[in-house]
Enzyme design. Sequence first.
Site, short mmCIF file in Angstrom:
data_model
loop_
_atom_site.label_atom_id
_atom_site.label_comp_id
_atom_site.label_asym_id
_atom_site.label_seq_id
_atom_site.Cartn_x
_atom_site.Cartn_y
_atom_site.Cartn_z
N SER A 105 0.84 -1.19 0.00
CA SER A 105 0.00 0.00 0.00
C SER A 105 0.88 1.24 0.00
O SER A 105 2.10 1.16 0.08
CB SER A 105 -0.90 0.01 1.23
OG SER A 105 -0.17 0.47 2.34
N LYS A 106 0.21 2.39 -0.06
CA LYS A 106 0.93 3.66 -0.11
C LYS A 106 1.89 3.85 1.05
O LYS A 106 2.92 4.50 0.93
CB LYS A 106 -0.09 4.80 -0.10
CG LYS A 106 -0.07 5.60 -1.38
CD LYS A 106 -0.86 6.88 -1.25
CE LYS A 106 -0.26 7.96 -2.12
NZ LYS A 106 -0.36 7.72 -3.53
#
Length: 464
Positions: free
Chosen positions: A239-240
């Site tokens: 994820s980010k």
Amino acid sequence: MVITRFAPSPTGYLHIGGLRTALYNYLWARRNNGKFLLRIEDTDLKRNSLEAAQAIEEAFKWTGLSYDGEVVYQSQRFDLYKKYIQKLLKEKKAYLCYMSKEELDTLREEQTAKKERPRYNGKYRDFKGVPPLGIEPVVRIKAPLNGEITFEDGVKGFISFKAEDILDDFIIARSDGTPTYNFTVVIDDALMGVTDVIRGDDHLSNTPKQIVLYEALGFKIPKFFHVPMINNPQGKKLSKRDGAMDVMEYKNLGYLSEALLNFLVRLGWSHGDQEIFSLKEMIEFFDPHNINASASSYNQQKLEWLNAYYIKNAPTSKLWSEAALFGVDLSEDKNAKALADMLRERAKTMVQFVQMTNNIINEPLSYDAQAVEKFVTTSSAVYLKSYITFLEEYGGDFESATNEFLEKNALKLKDIAQLIRIALTGSSVSPSIFEIMDVIGLQAVLLRLKRFLDFLEKKGMKSE
Ligand code: GLU
């Protein structure tokens, strides 16, 4: 001929997982002197495909990847898909299904209550009667009712799916006539002549459906290579928080594209224990059969290590053209090489490289208070003043000058090194003071030393 493709759905940016898929397809095509095609899967017309294509174009340009021929947009091929839907209907390999949404929902509820897998019951598969009024039919494929769909995946080996477990008679065109995802992929891959499909293993469960379609349409089935996902270090979906997602963000963070490609090629593929690959070597060695069958793990330190390696080994001209992207271009400066050589050993990213450059070429605007507190003593101003006088008179290089000065005054380098460093850069961390002095030259050195002396005197320190 090997023909591969990258077939992203439009998102407006290119994800690093996407770039890895694109890279693998690109390398395999180039290694075989084949073709690498680009197709934007934009059948969902609400999403902007042009923006997505531009984002890919930009990322490819930055990383040096290129595709062959024109970009194919699925949104421009609806007529083609219709034609093949009609063909399957005519050949009775597909059929119209008039089951209403309510009927389908009731069926699902009954199946769930009986703990069965919810599925279409084949009601219209061999329907001969009069269809109900007022329902726009969907088109369903006549999928095999039993038996197995088996194929050899180039990464995962033989894979079998039981027809009754997964297939149903799945929908190939919705009631508004638009084709579904699995159908468009098969038509396009077949008509574009794709021989090798390298894609994320999140598509694995689509593959048996696509094989059913290849067979119904009489198309040759390509080779499949399903690439395991990139996980975060905890083994969860990336994820980010774990790293940037947009490929171009890596550029903004000061990564070189060579480092990013090298990082991505090794996330899931290896060639002996080699870590460093130029694009040319990747093309020479990449083989999708050697992709690891288990998920890879995103490793930020590895990326930084690679980036530092590529910065260290880049030609001076490249470092300055990269630095120019961040607003600093010293390629014409007489010290361009000396400065680059000093910083290439230290910078992990181009952002750091530029910061360090600025810290060196610009006079410090202020002095780090903690550094001053820690390194300035009651004798500092005295040392500094006599050092300045000595330098003004001495002709040779800075290192010999300093050594001679220390000897003459019975001092040690540590008595003055940090003072000089703070005077030159404003901070107590920097490359070697002599290297910095060489780069900025005597005049700037004297100026910065005098400014710092002023500063100390203003604080009330005695210099004589
Ligand atoms: N459009 C699909 C995606 O972005 C890829 C389709 C494929 O590679 O077959 O996930």
